[in-house]
Structure formats: structure tokens, C-alpha cells
Design an enzyme around this catalytic site. Sequence first.
Site, short mmCIF file in Angstrom:
data_model
loop_
_atom_site.label_atom_id
_atom_site.label_comp_id
_atom_site.label_asym_id
_atom_site.label_seq_id
_atom_site.Cartn_x
_atom_site.Cartn_y
_atom_site.Cartn_z
N HIS A 1 -15.65 -3.81 8.40
CA HIS A 1 -14.81 -3.58 6.87
C HIS A 1 -15.02 -5.15 6.38
O HIS A 1 -13.89 -4.53 4.68
CB HIS A 1 -13.29 -3.21 7.09
CG HIS A 1 -12.40 -2.44 7.94
ND1 HIS A 1 -12.72 -1.37 7.46
CD2 HIS A 1 -12.38 -2.53 9.33
CE1 HIS A 1 -12.41 -0.24 8.58
NE2 HIS A 1 -12.07 -1.12 9.73
N ARG B 1 -8.34 -7.99 -9.19
CA ARG B 1 -8.70 -9.28 -9.28
C ARG B 1 -10.77 -8.20 -9.46
O ARG B 1 -11.28 -7.80 -9.31
CB ARG B 1 -9.13 -9.86 -7.93
CG ARG B 1 -9.29 -9.53 -6.78
CD ARG B 1 -9.84 -10.46 -4.82
NE ARG B 1 -9.48 -9.66 -3.93
CZ ARG B 1 -10.67 -8.49 -3.69
NH1 ARG B 1 -12.16 -8.45 -4.16
NH2 ARG B 1 -10.30 -7.81 -2.49
N LYS C 1 0.66 -1.35 -0.07
CA LYS C 1 0.19 0.32 0.18
C LYS C 1 0.70 1.45 0.26
O LYS C 1 0.93 2.46 -0.51
CB LYS C 1 -0.48 -0.09 1.38
CG LYS C 1 -2.28 -1.49 1.03
CD LYS C 1 -2.86 -1.16 0.00
CE LYS C 1 -3.36 -2.42 0.49
NZ LYS C 1 -4.03 -3.07 -1.32
#
Length: 508
Positions: free
Chosen positions: A238, A295, A119
Site C-alpha cells: 500500500h 494535502r 472514511k
Amino acid sequence: MPKFFKKVLVANRGEIAIRIIRALHEMEIEAVAVYSEADRISSHISLADEAYLLGGPIASDSYLNIPKIIDAAKKAHVDAIHPGYGFLSENDEFSDACEKAGITFIGPTAHVMRMMGDKVQARETMIKAGIPVVPGTAEPITSLLQAKKISQKLGYPIVVKASAGGGGKGMRIVHSEKDLKKSLEAAAREAKSAFGDDTIYIEKYLESPHHIEIQIIADKQGNVIHLFERECSIQRRHQKVIEETPSPYIDQKLRDKMCKIAIQAAKAIKYTNAGTFEFLVDKKKNFYFLETNTRLQVEHPITEMVTGVDIVKLQIRIAAGHPIPFKQKDIVQTGHAIECRIYAEDPLNNFLPSPGKILSYRIPQGPFVRLDSYLYLGCEIPIYYDPLIGKLCVWGINRKEAVQRLSRVLKEFVIKGIRTNLIFHRQVVLVPHFIHGKYDTHFIDHEFKLSQTKPHQPLKNMVLAVAAIDAYKKGRETVGTVKREYHISPWLRVARTEGLRHSNRGFI
Ligand code: MV4
């Protein structure tokens, strides 16, 4: 002879394995399934042309086992592998292993996966590409003094995140300097435990943002298009629970800007195949790059419903080296689609997984209803994998009709033998803020207390008793004891009789 591949292995299970097998069959491509001991009678096997047992129930011995999957692919003489989502779908080592075995990996390159999986590197790459990112550190945090300086400059609250993470794991919101040290330590500890990498970084925390993602399709000839946005702000811990498109939060001008930026980002990293660029949109409608999902997404069906594009078939076509067969101008958003993720979990028991056997069920049907699931009578919901059993999707000519249709199908949908979150979804469609499309990422926390507290027993018994009487009166057969499914929110019914209030802040 098929134009793309002769035979493809689907390296996944459950509803997404079925989804991919269906796309392959419509393209006249043979489908090879793989399965674990726990999935011996699972429905994705019966739909495939061939099936190979990988190993024991735990994922590391089956769906996460690269050598076993490559071995099955070689035995079956497949041309390509589709990883689905989860498991090895964003594993660069798996992508490399496929290519090394001369098998096409249906997805982006391993290099792009690596770049977007880190990230901190992803943020750096996006900054260089002129993509707006949340204000924060471009480099990892290596000292408390560095963290203090950055946080003072950004202004509290800030958020500490795991570089190897995603999906909120290792994330810590810090409201003042006194909590900074322990939050950094906790975030690093959780990152190490979850990802084997304790690298962390800091961002300015955006209050009540929206989580909006752009679907991108990019072929090997350099063509990049978008398939518009998905609103994914209704999340619990989340985990996305309900997604919809178009987003009720953005207007056409902002949509055009976000889609253009997502294409710019995809081109900057030479993305290929299907991918999703996630953004946070703040209360002032500023948007910031969050992360890239390299993906196919769980929620891809709602994009397919409003654009008429089969994303899985496009993935297969692109992986076989063919260009995208249309231009951006050919893609329009028509109507409105909403997806509810159906999980084998118990909202009356803090959403804990609820494995077991499907004793009976009634599938909702009718115009513009889609259910992607692996349900069948006697189906075992195992404890070893993600408890997602299906996605219930509806389309409407506008959001009002989509919500009405969703409300109808949620009442029709009955699953007996296990507990599911259907009862939760039936509540959501009653909440005014949802009905009017006025919600953000704090929706569940603000509107429901189900996820935090277990109802005290008397109330829970009352709910079940009311449901049993209701079911008896309406001549519905119950399974053993009390019918677990309700056709309107029993919490509301009991709230009225019990004098409890369903305020807009949940049950109190
Ligand atoms: C954020 C954020 C606010 N500010 N980052 C990252 C992982 C994703 N699942 C959630 N993420 C967020 N990152 C900054 N700088 C808000 C979210 C967020 C969120 C945070 C807490 C609770 C629910 C959330 C749902 C969506 C997004």
C-alpha cells in the site's frame, strides 16, 4: 513587497521541505525551516532564511508537535504555514491551531479534513453528491449478523476497512463467510492500534483494480479545476512506488468522466486549495471513489511536468486569497511523466529501512529529468522518519520515450553508503508488462517475489560477486567491499548464468 505572504514556515523535512522552500523563494517569500536534533545538518535548513530547532529526533517531539511548531511560527512572525505531506498535513487540530494563532494554514479547511478523514462519512458525503462509490455499507459495522447480511448481499470477496484509516491500514480481504468474524476482529484491532478508532466498514472487493487519482485545485472564490490524472497502481504494501501520467489504462472519454466527477466532488464539499480524489477503476472501466487526500501529494511533480503548472505556488497563492490565474481550457496534458520514489531501503533484505551516511553519489541529469531530493555528500539518512530520500522523475514526448529515459537515468543514478531501492526500479523497467503499460495494483506481487522472500545467501553472494567483477572490469571504484549499485539488474544476469528463470511471475 510580495503579493502573497512575507514569511512562511515549512512544517516538514526532507525533499518536500526543500520543494516548498524553492517555491517560496521564487515567489520572493521568506522561508522558515523547522528541524529536529536528527536533522541538525539537513539540507532544508541551509536553504531556508531562518531555522528553528523543535526538539528531539522522534516525530512526536518535533514534526508532529503542534505547540512547538506554533511557537516557532510565532517567534519567526510568519504569515502562513505550509505542512507539506505526511506529519501534520491532514491534521485538523493543527489547521485549527494555525488559524487560532492568526496564521494561515496552506491547505484545505479543518472542516473538510475532518469530513474526508472519516472514511464512512466521506462515503456518505460522496453518495449524496452523486459520486460513484464502491458498493458497500454506508454505516459502520456494529455486529457480526449485520456484517454477514451485508456480505451475503454484496457477494464475496468483500473487504473490511478502517473508517479512520487510509492507505490500506486495517484492510482485510474476506473470501468467504467462514473468515468473516476473525477478519472483522483483526481489522478493528489494527484500526484501534493504528488510529485509536476501531470503526470499520465493508465494501465489495474489486479484483485487480487500478488506483487512479485526479489532481484538483480549488480557490476561495469557488473556482475548481483539475490537472488530470495520475496512475498509482504500482504499490508495495500500500505504499506507492512508481506513478505516471497520463494513465496507460484509461482513454480520453473515461479521463473526461473521471475529471468531471472529481470536480463535482470537490464542489460538493466546498474544497479549497490542492487536493486529490482517489478512485479505483475495475476491469470493466467502472470507477469508484476511494478516498480524498486533503494535502499536496508526494507524486505531484509528474502532474507539474505534463501541465507546466507549479502546484505548490498555486497552493500559496490560493491560501493568500488570490484566485486561480487561469481557466480549465488553458490546461493541457503534454507528453508523459513517470516518477520513481527512491527509498533508503534494501530490496535484498525484504525492503527493510537502510539508514546511514551518503558516502558518494552520481545524480542523473540530461533533458527532461527532475530529481526532488535532500541528498548531499555526508548526508545522514535517519531512522526516525519515512525512508523516502527523493523522487526521480522523467518526462517524454510519449510513454515510450519516458520509459527509455527512465531506464537511462536509473542506470546513471548511483548512491553509495546506504542501500536503496534503485536496484528494484532498474528491474521494473525491464518487465514487459511495465514497458507496455499493462499492469494493475497486483503488479509487484505478480511480477516480483523480492518483497516476500529473502534470497538465500549463496545467490546473494553471487549477485555481489558478479557486480564486483563487473565494476572492477569497468574500472569503477568500489566502496570498501562490493559496489552495492548495479547498472543492469544483477538478478537477471545471475539468473542467466545460474539457469534461474525470471518468469513473468518473478524469481522462482
Ligand atoms: C480496495 C481495493 C479493491 N476493492 N477496495 C485501499 C487503500 C489503498 N492503498 C488500497 N486500497 C484498495 N481498496 C475495494 N473495495 C483495492 C485496493 C488497492 C490495493 C489492495 C490490495 C493490494 C494493493 C492495492 C493497491 C491499490 C489499491
